[in-house]
Write an enzyme that holds these catalytic residues in place. Structure first.
Site, PDB file in Angstrom:
ATOM      1  N   MET A  93      47.023  35.180  41.528  1.00 28.17           N
ATOM      2  CA  MET A  93      46.679  35.798  40.236  1.00 28.17           C
ATOM      3  C   MET A  93      47.524  35.214  39.112  1.00 28.17           C
ATOM      4  SD  MET A  93      44.410  37.717  41.306  1.00 28.17           S
ATOM      5  CE  MET A  93      43.972  39.041  40.248  1.00 28.17           C
ATOM      6  N   ILE A  95      47.778  31.828  36.185  1.00 28.13           N
ATOM      7  CA  ILE A  95      47.045  30.704  35.592  1.00 28.13           C
ATOM      8  C   ILE A  95      47.731  29.387  35.980  1.00 28.13           C
ATOM      9  CG2 ILE A  95      46.389  29.657  33.376  1.00 28.13           C
ATOM     10  CD1 ILE A  95      44.913  32.234  34.040  1.00 28.13           C
ATOM     11  N   LEU A  96      46.932  28.363  36.269  1.00 29.24           N
ATOM     12  CA  LEU A  96      47.463  27.012  36.469  1.00 29.24           C
ATOM     13  C   LEU A  96      46.834  26.138  35.384  1.00 29.24           C
ATOM     14  CD1 LEU A  96      47.201  26.843  40.355  1.00 29.24           C
ATOM     15  CD2 LEU A  96      49.310  26.977  39.010  1.00 29.24           C
ATOM     16  N   ASN A 110      39.464  27.548  45.399  1.00 30.44           N
ATOM     17  CA  ASN A 110      39.671  28.949  45.041  1.00 30.44           C
ATOM     18  C   ASN A 110      38.535  29.791  45.606  1.00 30.44           C
ATOM     19  OD1 ASN A 110      40.933  31.178  43.533  1.00 30.44           O
ATOM     20  ND2 ASN A 110      39.096  31.083  42.243  1.00 30.44           N
ATOM     21  N   HIS A 112      36.417  33.177  44.894  1.00 25.61           N
ATOM     22  CA  HIS A 112      36.129  34.152  43.842  1.00 25.61           C
ATOM     23  C   HIS A 112      35.133  35.165  44.396  1.00 25.61           C
ATOM     24  CE1 HIS A 112      35.749  35.740  39.796  1.00 25.61           C
ATOM     25  NE2 HIS A 112      34.459  35.771  39.993  1.00 25.61           N
TER      26      HIS A 112
HETATM   27  C1  GRF Z   1      40.245  39.235  46.736  1.00 27.08           C
HETATM   28  O1  GRF Z   1      39.273  40.070  46.136  1.00 27.08           O
HETATM   29  C2  GRF Z   1      39.898  37.794  46.454  1.00 27.08           C
HETATM   30  O2  GRF Z   1      38.512  37.586  46.270  1.00 27.08           O
HETATM   31  C3  GRF Z   1      40.586  37.530  45.180  1.00 27.08           C
HETATM   32  O3  GRF Z   1      41.826  38.195  45.314  1.00 27.08           O
HETATM   33  C4  GRF Z   1      41.589  39.433  46.030  1.00 27.08           C
HETATM   34  C5  GRF Z   1      42.736  39.748  46.974  1.00 27.08           C
HETATM   35  O4  GRF Z   1      42.764  38.776  47.966  1.00 27.08           O
HETATM   36  N1  GRF Z   1      40.695  36.115  44.954  1.00 27.08           N
HETATM   37  P1  GRF Z   1      43.845  38.803  49.186  1.00 27.08           P
HETATM   38  O5  GRF Z   1      43.591  40.042  49.993  1.00 27.08           O
HETATM   39  O6  GRF Z   1      45.233  38.841  48.571  1.00 27.08           O
HETATM   40  O7  GRF Z   1      43.571  37.554  49.955  1.00 27.08           O
END
Ligand code: GRF
Length: 198
Positions: A93, A95-96, A110, A112
């Site tokens: 979570m 930004i790159l 990635n 999504h």
């Molecule tokens: C998930 O909904 C995934 O699609 C998004 O981040 C959420 C948490 O993912 N990219 P995780 O359980 O930390 O892998």
């Protein structure tokens, strides 16, 4: 043939990382091996999942490093140290920047939690994606694995998988089903596909 060396970037629970670890165990992911997990959150349970499987974990905190540039430089240092070939953003979570992503063309993947181009881009992450799908009233959603470039969720699509929305779905129940029926299936498959073609 030497296996591709994979880094997984995480921020939270790491269920997508776990899907990759399980895929290594059950032979679905055989052309690559996870060498390091990098988190921008010291408390990410994803780090615990990595440790349980004997995978190195690294924490990189933008606050401590003071700038986006220093943050990205540290990540690059780790990627070089572990001689990484493929980078997977799995619930990452942060930004790159383009200066980072442009160093790794078609080497960053990635996951999504929607069928891109729906419900993606700036501000669409986590539960917000599923809230938007439910608010719009779509009957089908799903997940997408794509290459990462400078446009948020804008890179070439690698794999997608659709999931039906149930009439009584909440964002939480929908997120769980998209993870179980789509994300945890297509992420390992996409990583294997990319690693096998290096
Ligand atoms: C998930 O909904 C995934 O699609 C998004 O981040 C959420 C948490 O993912 N990219 P995780 O359980 O930390 O892998």
């Amino acid at each position: 043939m030497e296996k591709a060396r994979i880094a997984v970037l995480v921020s939270g629970g790491g269920t997508n990382l776990q899907a990759l670890i399980d895929a290594q165990q059950n032979g679905i992911l055989k052309s690559g091996a996870i060498r390091v997990v990098i988190s921008n959150n010291r408390d990410a349970y994803a780090l615990t999942r990595a440790a349980k499987f004997g995978i190195a974990g690294e924490v990189v905190l933008k606050k401590e490093l003071g700038s986006q540039g220093a943050f990205e430089d540290r990540i690059k240092e780790i990627l070089n140290q572990y001689q990484i070939d493929v980078i997977v953003l799995a619930g990452f979570m942060s930004i790159l920047s383009q200066s980072f992503t442009s160093c790794y063309p078609k080497r960053i993947l990635n996951i999504h939690p929607s069928l891109i181009p729906s419900f993606c881009g700036e501000g669409f992450y986590g539960l917000r994606v599923h809230e938007a799908a439910l608010n719009y009233g779509v009957k089908v959603t799903g997940a997408t694995v794509h290459f990462v470039n400078e446009i948020p969720d804008g890179g070439e699509i690698i794999l997608q998988k659709a999931v039906d929305i149930q009439p009584d779905d909440t964002p939480e129940t929908l997120q769980k089903r998209v993870m179980e029926q789509a994300e945890w299936i297509i992420l390992p498959a996409a990583v294997e596909q990319v690693c096998s073609q290096l």
